[in-house]
Design an enzyme around this catalytic site. Structure first.
Site, PDB file in Angstrom:
ATOM      1  N   CYS A 112      66.660  -6.521 -32.764  1.00  0.00           N
ATOM      2  CA  CYS A 112      65.886  -7.736 -32.461  1.00  0.00           C
ATOM      3  C   CYS A 112      65.242  -7.692 -31.079  1.00  0.00           C
ATOM      4  CB  CYS A 112      66.759  -8.973 -32.604  1.00  0.00           C
ATOM      5  SG  CYS A 112      67.303  -9.221 -34.297  1.00  0.00           S
ATOM      6  N   HIS A 252      63.683 -14.927 -28.721  1.00  0.00           N
ATOM      7  CA  HIS A 252      63.950 -14.353 -30.041  1.00  0.00           C
ATOM      8  C   HIS A 252      64.475 -15.461 -30.944  1.00  0.00           C
ATOM      9  CE1 HIS A 252      65.373 -11.983 -33.287  1.00  0.00           C
ATOM     10  NE2 HIS A 252      66.658 -12.155 -33.009  1.00  0.00           N
ATOM     11  N   ASN A 282      64.770 -15.359 -39.049  1.00  0.00           N
ATOM     12  CA  ASN A 282      64.852 -14.260 -38.087  1.00  0.00           C
ATOM     13  C   ASN A 282      64.147 -13.030 -38.671  1.00  0.00           C
ATOM     14  OD1 ASN A 282      65.555 -12.187 -36.375  1.00  0.00           O
ATOM     15  ND2 ASN A 282      67.737 -12.652 -36.317  1.00  0.00           N
TER      16      ASN A 282
HETATM   17  N1  COA Z   1      77.043 -21.898 -45.847  1.00  0.00           N
HETATM   18  C1  COA Z   1      78.163 -22.659 -45.739  1.00  0.00           C
HETATM   19  N2  COA Z   1      79.210 -22.320 -44.997  1.00  0.00           N
HETATM   20  C2  COA Z   1      79.145 -21.186 -44.305  1.00  0.00           C
HETATM   21  C3  COA Z   1      78.020 -20.335 -44.345  1.00  0.00           C
HETATM   22  C4  COA Z   1      76.943 -20.737 -45.163  1.00  0.00           C
HETATM   23  N3  COA Z   1      75.835 -20.014 -45.281  1.00  0.00           N
HETATM   24  N4  COA Z   1      78.229 -19.274 -43.535  1.00  0.00           N
HETATM   25  C5  COA Z   1      79.447 -19.431 -42.996  1.00  0.00           C
HETATM   26  N5  COA Z   1      80.004 -20.592 -43.460  1.00  0.00           N
HETATM   27  C6  COA Z   1      81.285 -21.167 -43.159  1.00  0.00           C
HETATM   28  C7  COA Z   1      82.291 -20.129 -42.726  1.00  0.00           C
HETATM   29  O1  COA Z   1      82.904 -19.526 -43.820  1.00  0.00           O
HETATM   30  C8  COA Z   1      83.257 -20.962 -41.924  1.00  0.00           C
HETATM   31  O2  COA Z   1      84.123 -21.636 -42.806  1.00  0.00           O
HETATM   32  P1  COA Z   1      85.648 -21.903 -42.409  1.00  0.00           P
HETATM   33  O3  COA Z   1      85.575 -22.779 -41.181  1.00  0.00           O
HETATM   34  O4  COA Z   1      86.202 -22.565 -43.603  1.00  0.00           O
HETATM   35  O5  COA Z   1      86.223 -20.556 -42.104  1.00  0.00           O
HETATM   36  C9  COA Z   1      82.350 -22.013 -41.276  1.00  0.00           C
HETATM   37  O6  COA Z   1      81.139 -22.036 -42.043  1.00  0.00           O
HETATM   38  C10 COA Z   1      81.998 -21.694 -39.841  1.00  0.00           C
HETATM   39  O7  COA Z   1      81.670 -20.312 -39.771  1.00  0.00           O
HETATM   40  P2  COA Z   1      80.992 -19.674 -38.512  1.00  0.00           P
HETATM   41  O8  COA Z   1      80.692 -18.242 -38.758  1.00  0.00           O
HETATM   42  O9  COA Z   1      81.807 -20.055 -37.292  1.00  0.00           O
HETATM   43  O10 COA Z   1      79.642 -20.517 -38.527  1.00  0.00           O
HETATM   44  P3  COA Z   1      78.601 -20.634 -37.401  1.00  0.00           P
HETATM   45  O11 COA Z   1      78.427 -22.020 -37.009  1.00  0.00           O
HETATM   46  O12 COA Z   1      78.834 -19.618 -36.320  1.00  0.00           O
HETATM   47  O13 COA Z   1      77.250 -20.208 -38.154  1.00  0.00           O
HETATM   48  C11 COA Z   1      75.877 -18.255 -38.274  1.00  0.00           C
HETATM   49  C12 COA Z   1      77.152 -18.940 -38.759  1.00  0.00           C
HETATM   50  C13 COA Z   1      75.776 -16.891 -38.915  1.00  0.00           C
HETATM   51  C14 COA Z   1      74.710 -19.115 -38.693  1.00  0.00           C
HETATM   52  C15 COA Z   1      75.921 -18.158 -36.736  1.00  0.00           C
HETATM   53  O14 COA Z   1      77.161 -17.617 -36.334  1.00  0.00           O
HETATM   54  C16 COA Z   1      74.842 -17.313 -36.148  1.00  0.00           C
HETATM   55  O15 COA Z   1      73.686 -17.677 -36.186  1.00  0.00           O
HETATM   56  N6  COA Z   1      75.234 -16.187 -35.517  1.00  0.00           N
HETATM   57  C17 COA Z   1      74.334 -15.349 -34.761  1.00  0.00           C
HETATM   58  C18 COA Z   1      73.344 -14.737 -35.656  1.00  0.00           C
HETATM   59  C19 COA Z   1      72.468 -13.824 -34.926  1.00  0.00           C
HETATM   60  O16 COA Z   1      71.988 -14.165 -33.881  1.00  0.00           O
HETATM   61  N7  COA Z   1      72.237 -12.667 -35.526  1.00  0.00           N
HETATM   62  C20 COA Z   1      71.294 -11.738 -35.143  1.00  0.00           C
HETATM   63  C21 COA Z   1      71.305 -11.417 -33.728  1.00  0.00           C
HETATM   64  S1  COA Z   1      69.777 -10.826 -33.437  1.00  0.00           S
END
Ligand code: COA
Length: 348
Positions: A112, A252, A282
Protein backbone atom coordinates in the site's frame (compact mmCIF):
# COMPACT_ATOMS: atom_id res chain seq x y z
CA UNK A 1 15.43 21.68 -9.60
CA UNK A 2 12.18 20.15 -8.31
CA UNK A 3 9.89 17.39 -9.57
CA UNK A 4 6.27 18.48 -9.89
CA UNK A 5 3.03 16.71 -10.82
CA UNK A 6 1.71 18.25 -14.07
CA UNK A 7 -1.01 15.81 -15.16
CA UNK A 8 -3.18 13.14 -13.52
CA UNK A 9 -5.27 10.23 -14.76
CA UNK A 10 -7.39 7.63 -13.07
CA UNK A 11 -9.49 4.59 -13.76
CA UNK A 12 -11.86 2.39 -11.80
CA UNK A 13 -13.80 -0.53 -13.27
CA UNK A 14 -17.53 0.01 -13.75
CA UNK A 15 -18.73 -2.96 -11.71
CA UNK A 16 -19.71 -2.09 -8.15
CA UNK A 17 -19.54 -4.59 -5.30
CA UNK A 18 -21.81 -3.26 -2.56
CA UNK A 19 -21.78 -4.06 1.16
CA UNK A 20 -25.22 -5.55 0.66
CA UNK A 21 -23.87 -8.02 -1.89
CA UNK A 22 -20.97 -9.00 0.40
CA UNK A 23 -23.37 -9.51 3.31
CA UNK A 24 -25.21 -12.07 1.18
CA UNK A 25 -22.07 -14.21 0.83
CA UNK A 26 -20.21 -13.96 4.19
CA UNK A 27 -21.33 -13.51 7.82
CA UNK A 28 -21.36 -9.70 8.06
CA UNK A 29 -23.79 -6.84 7.60
CA UNK A 30 -23.94 -3.65 5.51
CA UNK A 31 -23.97 -1.61 8.73
CA UNK A 32 -20.95 -3.39 10.29
CA UNK A 33 -18.80 -2.83 7.22
CA UNK A 34 -19.69 0.85 6.88
CA UNK A 35 -19.38 1.57 10.61
CA UNK A 36 -16.05 -0.27 11.11
CA UNK A 37 -14.36 0.73 7.81
CA UNK A 38 -16.19 3.66 6.17
CA UNK A 39 -16.53 1.61 2.98
CA UNK A 40 -19.90 1.55 1.18
CA UNK A 41 -18.83 -0.04 -2.07
CA UNK A 42 -15.77 -0.93 -4.11
CA UNK A 43 -15.04 -1.45 -7.84
CA UNK A 44 -14.20 -4.90 -9.18
CA UNK A 45 -12.52 -5.63 -12.51
CA UNK A 46 -13.88 -8.42 -14.70
CA UNK A 47 -11.95 -11.62 -15.29
CA UNK A 48 -10.55 -10.36 -18.62
CA UNK A 49 -8.96 -7.31 -16.97
CA UNK A 50 -5.51 -7.45 -15.42
CA UNK A 51 -3.52 -4.83 -13.49
CA UNK A 52 -1.80 -3.66 -16.71
CA UNK A 53 -5.24 -2.91 -18.19
CA UNK A 54 -6.16 -0.79 -15.14
CA UNK A 55 -2.81 1.02 -15.30
CA UNK A 56 -2.98 1.70 -19.02
CA UNK A 57 -6.59 2.91 -18.70
CA UNK A 58 -5.45 5.42 -16.06
CA UNK A 59 -2.58 6.55 -18.32
CA UNK A 60 -4.98 6.86 -21.26
CA UNK A 61 -7.24 9.02 -19.11
CA UNK A 62 -4.23 11.26 -18.41
CA UNK A 63 -3.38 11.60 -22.11
CA UNK A 64 -7.03 12.21 -23.02
CA UNK A 65 -7.31 15.11 -20.63
CA UNK A 66 -3.94 16.87 -20.79
CA UNK A 67 -1.76 17.98 -23.68
CA UNK A 68 1.20 15.61 -23.29
CA UNK A 69 3.15 13.84 -26.01
CA UNK A 70 3.41 10.20 -24.94
CA UNK A 71 6.59 9.79 -26.98
CA UNK A 72 8.36 12.27 -24.68
CA UNK A 73 7.83 10.07 -21.62
CA UNK A 74 11.22 8.63 -20.64
CA UNK A 75 10.34 6.25 -17.82
CA UNK A 76 7.34 4.43 -16.35
CA UNK A 77 7.27 3.31 -12.72
CA UNK A 78 4.42 0.91 -11.93
CA UNK A 79 3.67 0.42 -8.25
CA UNK A 80 1.68 -2.79 -7.83
CA UNK A 81 1.28 -5.73 -5.49
CA UNK A 82 -0.78 -7.65 -8.05
CA UNK A 83 1.35 -7.85 -11.20
CA UNK A 84 -0.18 -9.49 -14.28
CA UNK A 85 2.46 -12.21 -13.95
CA UNK A 86 5.27 -12.99 -11.51
CA UNK A 87 7.45 -12.59 -14.61
CA UNK A 88 7.35 -10.53 -17.03
CA UNK A 89 7.13 -7.05 -15.50
CA UNK A 90 3.73 -5.35 -15.62
CA UNK A 91 5.48 -2.10 -16.60
CA UNK A 92 6.68 -3.71 -19.85
CA UNK A 93 3.11 -4.64 -20.73
CA UNK A 94 1.88 -1.15 -19.83
CA UNK A 95 4.63 0.54 -21.91
CA UNK A 96 3.44 -1.46 -24.89
CA UNK A 97 -0.30 -0.93 -24.27
CA UNK A 98 0.10 2.81 -23.63
CA UNK A 99 2.40 3.44 -26.59
CA UNK A 100 5.27 4.67 -24.39
CA UNK A 101 7.69 3.74 -27.14
CA UNK A 102 10.60 5.81 -25.78
CA UNK A 103 10.23 4.89 -22.11
CA UNK A 104 11.82 2.15 -20.06
CA UNK A 105 9.62 0.75 -17.32
CA UNK A 106 9.86 -1.26 -14.13
CA UNK A 107 7.61 -2.51 -11.32
CA UNK A 108 7.86 -1.62 -7.65
CA UNK A 109 6.13 -3.57 -4.91
CA UNK A 110 5.86 -1.81 -1.56
CA UNK A 111 2.22 -2.90 -1.09
CA UNK A 112 0.00 0.00 0.00
CA UNK A 113 3.03 2.33 0.13
CA UNK A 114 4.07 1.42 -3.42
CA UNK A 115 2.90 4.62 -5.06
CA UNK A 116 4.63 6.82 -2.48
CA UNK A 117 7.87 4.84 -2.84
CA UNK A 118 7.65 5.09 -6.67
CA UNK A 119 6.83 8.80 -6.50
CA UNK A 120 9.95 9.39 -4.42
CA UNK A 121 12.08 7.37 -6.87
CA UNK A 122 10.57 9.22 -9.85
CA UNK A 123 11.10 12.60 -8.18
CA UNK A 124 14.74 11.76 -7.50
CA UNK A 125 15.24 10.74 -11.13
CA UNK A 126 13.85 14.11 -12.25
CA UNK A 127 15.86 16.06 -9.65
CA UNK A 128 19.05 14.32 -10.78
CA UNK A 129 18.65 16.20 -14.04
CA UNK A 130 18.83 13.03 -16.13
CA UNK A 131 15.10 12.72 -16.84
CA UNK A 132 12.43 15.29 -17.71
CA UNK A 133 9.18 13.33 -17.96
CA UNK A 134 8.25 10.27 -15.90
CA UNK A 135 4.90 8.59 -15.38
CA UNK A 136 4.29 7.04 -11.97
CA UNK A 137 1.32 4.67 -11.72
CA UNK A 138 -0.28 2.91 -8.75
CA UNK A 139 -2.44 0.02 -9.93
CA UNK A 140 -3.89 -3.04 -8.26
CA UNK A 141 -6.43 -5.71 -9.04
CA UNK A 142 -6.92 -6.70 -5.41
CA UNK A 143 -9.89 -8.91 -6.33
CA UNK A 144 -7.32 -11.33 -7.82
CA UNK A 145 -5.83 -12.07 -4.37
CA UNK A 146 -8.79 -11.50 -2.03
CA UNK A 147 -10.60 -14.49 -0.54
CA UNK A 148 -14.31 -13.76 -0.93
CA UNK A 149 -15.03 -16.38 1.74
CA UNK A 150 -12.97 -14.47 4.36
CA UNK A 151 -14.96 -11.68 6.02
CA UNK A 152 -11.80 -10.25 7.61
CA UNK A 153 -10.43 -9.16 4.25
CA UNK A 154 -13.07 -9.32 1.50
CA UNK A 155 -14.91 -6.29 2.87
CA UNK A 156 -11.86 -4.06 2.51
CA UNK A 157 -10.39 -4.15 -0.97
CA UNK A 158 -11.20 -2.92 -4.48
CA UNK A 159 -9.58 -2.52 -7.89
CA UNK A 160 -8.32 0.65 -9.56
CA UNK A 161 -5.41 2.69 -10.87
CA UNK A 162 -4.10 6.24 -10.83
CA UNK A 163 -1.27 7.85 -12.80
CA UNK A 164 0.69 11.08 -12.50
CA UNK A 165 3.15 12.78 -14.85
CA UNK A 166 6.25 14.12 -13.10
CA UNK A 167 8.20 16.93 -14.75
CA UNK A 168 11.00 19.27 -13.73
CA UNK A 169 10.42 22.81 -12.53
CA UNK A 170 12.74 25.62 -11.52
CA UNK A 171 10.06 26.93 -9.13
CA UNK A 172 9.79 25.86 -5.49
CA UNK A 173 6.59 23.92 -6.27
CA UNK A 174 6.58 20.13 -6.31
CA UNK A 175 7.79 17.28 -4.16
CA UNK A 176 9.52 18.16 -0.91
CA UNK A 177 11.52 15.88 1.36
CA UNK A 178 10.10 12.39 1.87
CA UNK A 179 10.49 9.83 4.65
CA UNK A 180 10.11 6.16 3.71
CA UNK A 181 10.19 3.35 6.27
CA UNK A 182 10.41 -0.44 6.08
CA UNK A 183 10.09 -3.05 8.86
CA UNK A 184 10.16 -6.65 7.66
CA UNK A 185 9.14 -7.97 11.09
CA UNK A 186 5.55 -7.17 10.07
CA UNK A 187 5.57 -9.57 7.12
CA UNK A 188 3.54 -12.35 8.73
CA UNK A 189 0.75 -9.97 9.80
CA UNK A 190 -0.27 -9.07 6.27
CA UNK A 191 0.68 -11.24 3.33
CA UNK A 192 -0.28 -13.70 0.62
CA UNK A 193 1.43 -16.81 2.06
CA UNK A 194 1.65 -18.86 -1.16
CA UNK A 195 2.35 -18.33 -4.83
CA UNK A 196 5.86 -16.90 -4.40
CA UNK A 197 9.25 -18.59 -4.06
CA UNK A 198 8.74 -19.34 -0.32
CA UNK A 199 5.63 -21.46 -0.94
CA UNK A 200 5.01 -21.98 -4.64
CA UNK A 201 1.40 -22.65 -5.61
CA UNK A 202 0.53 -26.28 -4.89
CA UNK A 203 -2.50 -28.46 -4.30
CA UNK A 204 -2.00 -27.78 -0.58
CA UNK A 205 -1.99 -24.01 -1.02
CA UNK A 206 -5.15 -24.14 -3.09
CA UNK A 207 -6.78 -26.46 -0.54
CA UNK A 208 -5.89 -24.18 2.40
CA UNK A 209 -6.60 -21.00 0.42
CA UNK A 210 -3.13 -19.65 1.28
CA UNK A 211 -2.83 -18.12 -2.19
CA UNK A 212 -5.16 -15.39 -0.88
CA UNK A 213 -4.42 -12.34 1.28
CA UNK A 214 -4.33 -12.94 5.06
CA UNK A 215 -4.12 -10.30 7.73
CA UNK A 216 -4.24 -9.76 11.47
CA UNK A 217 -6.65 -6.84 11.15
CA UNK A 218 -6.58 -5.35 14.66
CA UNK A 219 -2.75 -5.52 14.90
CA UNK A 220 -2.30 -3.95 11.46
CA UNK A 221 -4.83 -1.27 12.39
CA UNK A 222 -2.87 -0.16 15.47
CA UNK A 223 0.46 -0.22 13.60
CA UNK A 224 -1.02 1.82 10.75
CA UNK A 225 -2.34 4.55 13.05
CA UNK A 226 0.89 4.83 15.06
CA UNK A 227 3.21 4.67 12.04
CA UNK A 228 1.30 7.09 9.77
CA UNK A 229 0.90 9.60 12.63
CA UNK A 230 4.59 9.53 13.55
CA UNK A 231 5.98 9.59 10.01
CA UNK A 232 3.65 12.45 9.08
CA UNK A 233 4.91 14.48 12.02
CA UNK A 234 8.49 13.65 11.06
CA UNK A 235 7.91 14.64 7.41
CA UNK A 236 6.37 17.95 8.50
CA UNK A 237 9.39 18.63 10.71
CA UNK A 238 11.84 17.64 7.96
CA UNK A 239 10.16 20.13 5.61
CA UNK A 240 9.95 22.79 8.33
CA UNK A 241 6.17 22.89 8.07
CA UNK A 242 3.52 22.99 10.79
CA UNK A 243 0.28 21.02 10.53
CA UNK A 244 -1.58 24.33 10.25
CA UNK A 245 0.28 25.03 6.97
CA UNK A 246 -1.09 21.88 5.35
CA UNK A 247 -4.03 22.56 3.04
CA UNK A 248 -4.86 18.96 2.14
CA UNK A 249 -4.00 15.53 3.52
CA UNK A 250 -3.99 12.58 1.11
CA UNK A 251 -3.88 9.48 3.32
CA UNK A 252 -3.75 5.89 2.16
CA UNK A 253 -7.36 4.68 2.22
CA UNK A 254 -7.40 1.46 4.29
CA UNK A 255 -10.01 2.24 6.93
CA UNK A 256 -11.83 5.51 7.68
CA UNK A 257 -11.14 5.00 11.39
CA UNK A 258 -7.38 4.87 10.65
CA UNK A 259 -7.66 8.07 8.57
CA UNK A 260 -9.60 9.84 11.33
CA UNK A 261 -7.20 8.73 14.06
CA UNK A 262 -4.18 9.94 12.05
CA UNK A 263 -5.71 13.34 11.27
CA UNK A 264 -6.75 13.77 14.92
CA UNK A 265 -3.23 12.96 16.11
CA UNK A 266 -1.90 15.62 13.68
CA UNK A 267 -4.59 18.05 14.81
CA UNK A 268 -5.69 18.57 11.21
CA UNK A 269 -9.34 19.35 10.55
CA UNK A 270 -11.21 16.47 8.86
CA UNK A 271 -12.39 18.88 6.13
CA UNK A 272 -8.80 19.04 4.90
CA UNK A 273 -8.52 15.25 4.66
CA UNK A 274 -9.39 13.70 1.31
CA UNK A 275 -11.45 10.53 1.55
CA UNK A 276 -12.88 8.32 -1.21
CA UNK A 277 -12.70 4.99 0.61
CA UNK A 278 -16.50 5.00 0.78
CA UNK A 279 -16.63 4.53 -3.01
CA UNK A 280 -13.48 2.54 -3.80
CA UNK A 281 -12.38 0.68 -0.66
CA UNK A 282 -8.67 -0.05 -0.30
CA UNK A 283 -7.12 -0.21 -3.79
CA UNK A 284 -3.60 -0.72 -2.32
CA UNK A 285 -1.05 1.05 -4.62
CA UNK A 286 -3.85 3.04 -6.25
CA UNK A 287 -5.41 4.79 -3.23
CA UNK A 288 -3.16 7.88 -3.24
CA UNK A 289 -3.15 8.56 -7.01
CA UNK A 290 -6.91 7.88 -7.17
CA UNK A 291 -7.39 10.46 -4.42
CA UNK A 292 -5.20 12.96 -6.30
CA UNK A 293 -7.25 12.27 -9.43
CA UNK A 294 -10.62 12.48 -7.67
CA UNK A 295 -9.92 15.77 -5.90
CA UNK A 296 -7.47 17.47 -8.31
CA UNK A 297 -9.81 20.41 -8.95
CA UNK A 298 -9.60 21.32 -5.24
CA UNK A 299 -5.81 21.72 -5.23
CA UNK A 300 -4.68 25.28 -5.95
CA UNK A 301 -1.27 26.60 -6.99
CA UNK A 302 1.07 26.87 -4.01
CA UNK A 303 -1.06 24.81 -1.61
CA UNK A 304 0.70 22.30 0.62
CA UNK A 305 -0.32 18.63 0.49
CA UNK A 306 0.70 15.91 2.95
CA UNK A 307 0.67 12.33 1.65
CA UNK A 308 1.01 9.41 4.07
CA UNK A 309 0.75 5.65 3.57
CA UNK A 310 1.05 2.33 5.40
CA UNK A 311 1.11 -1.18 3.98
CA UNK A 312 2.30 -4.76 4.09
CA UNK A 313 5.91 -5.39 4.97
CA UNK A 314 5.45 -3.21 6.89
CA UNK A 315 6.14 -0.27 4.57
CA UNK A 316 5.13 3.28 5.35
CA UNK A 317 6.04 6.87 4.71
CA UNK A 318 5.04 10.47 4.23
CA UNK A 319 5.89 13.38 1.98
CA UNK A 320 4.86 16.99 1.51
CA UNK A 321 4.39 18.69 -1.81
CA UNK A 322 3.56 22.17 -3.00
CA UNK A 323 0.94 22.05 -5.77
CA UNK A 324 2.33 23.37 -9.06
CA UNK A 325 1.12 24.44 -12.49
CA UNK A 326 -0.71 21.64 -14.27
CA UNK A 327 -0.37 21.06 -18.02
CA UNK A 328 -2.93 22.61 -20.30
CA UNK A 329 -6.20 20.68 -20.20
CA UNK A 330 -7.98 19.38 -23.26
CA UNK A 331 -11.58 20.48 -23.73
CA UNK A 332 -13.62 17.68 -22.18
CA UNK A 333 -12.55 15.46 -19.33
CA UNK A 334 -13.23 11.84 -20.09
CA UNK A 335 -14.07 9.53 -17.24
CA UNK A 336 -13.91 5.94 -18.35
CA UNK A 337 -16.85 3.95 -17.11
CA UNK A 338 -18.87 1.37 -18.94
CA UNK A 339 -22.31 0.22 -17.90
CA UNK A 340 -22.57 0.08 -14.14
CA UNK A 341 -23.32 -3.38 -12.85
CA UNK A 342 -24.17 -3.35 -9.17
CA UNK A 343 -24.54 -7.10 -9.00
CA UNK A 344 -20.97 -8.10 -9.68
CA UNK A 345 -20.04 -11.48 -8.29
CA UNK A 346 -16.40 -12.31 -7.81
CA UNK A 347 -15.59 -15.89 -8.56
CA UNK A 348 -12.24 -17.62 -8.24
N1 COA B 1 -18.31 -8.52 9.82
C1 COA B 1 -18.72 -8.72 11.10
N2 COA B 1 -17.89 -8.98 12.11
C2 COA B 1 -16.59 -9.03 11.85
C3 COA B 1 -16.06 -8.82 10.55
C4 COA B 1 -16.99 -8.56 9.52
N3 COA B 1 -16.61 -8.35 8.27
N4 COA B 1 -14.72 -8.91 10.59
C5 COA B 1 -14.38 -9.16 11.87
N5 COA B 1 -15.52 -9.23 12.63
C6 COA B 1 -15.65 -9.49 14.04
C7 COA B 1 -14.48 -10.27 14.59
O1 COA B 1 -14.65 -11.64 14.41
C8 COA B 1 -14.53 -9.88 16.05
O2 COA B 1 -15.52 -10.64 16.69
P1 COA B 1 -15.33 -11.12 18.21
O3 COA B 1 -15.24 -9.84 19.00
O4 COA B 1 -16.54 -11.92 18.47
O5 COA B 1 -14.05 -11.89 18.23
C9 COA B 1 -15.01 -8.43 16.01
O6 COA B 1 -15.63 -8.24 14.72
C10 COA B 1 -13.89 -7.42 16.15
O7 COA B 1 -12.82 -7.85 15.32
P2 COA B 1 -11.59 -6.93 15.00
O8 COA B 1 -10.67 -7.61 14.05
O9 COA B 1 -11.04 -6.40 16.30
O10 COA B 1 -12.38 -5.77 14.24
P3 COA B 1 -11.86 -4.37 13.89
O11 COA B 1 -12.69 -3.34 14.48
O12 COA B 1 -10.37 -4.26 14.07
O13 COA B 1 -12.13 -4.30 12.31
C11 COA B 1 -10.83 -4.54 10.31
C12 COA B 1 -11.54 -5.26 11.45
C13 COA B 1 -10.19 -5.56 9.40
C14 COA B 1 -11.87 -3.74 9.56
C15 COA B 1 -9.78 -3.58 10.91
O14 COA B 1 -8.99 -4.28 11.86
C16 COA B 1 -8.86 -2.98 9.91
O15 COA B 1 -9.27 -2.17 9.10
N6 COA B 1 -7.56 -3.32 10.00
C17 COA B 1 -6.52 -2.70 9.21
C18 COA B 1 -6.71 -3.03 7.79
C19 COA B 1 -5.63 -2.48 6.98
O16 COA B 1 -5.27 -1.35 7.14
N7 COA B 1 -5.13 -3.30 6.06
C20 COA B 1 -4.27 -2.96 5.05
C21 COA B 1 -3.12 -2.17 5.48
S1 COA B 1 -2.63 -1.39 4.10
Amino acid sequence: MNAVITAIGGFVPSSILTNKKISETVDTSEEWIEKRTGIKERRIADCNTATSDLASAAIENLFENYNVDRLEVEALLVATATPDHILAPTASIVCEKSGLANAFGFDMNAACSGFLYALEMGANMIESGRYSKIIVVGADKMSSIVDYEDRNTCILFGDGAGAVLLEKTESDNGLMKTILKTDGSGTSSLLVPSGGSRNPTSMQSLLHRTNYLKQEGAFVFKKAVASMSQVSQDALAKNELHAAQIDWVIPHQANLRIINAVSESLNIDSEKVKVNIDRYGNTTSATVPLCLWDFKEDFKLGQNLLITTFGAGFSWGATCLKWGVMREKKAVETIKTDTVNENVLVAH
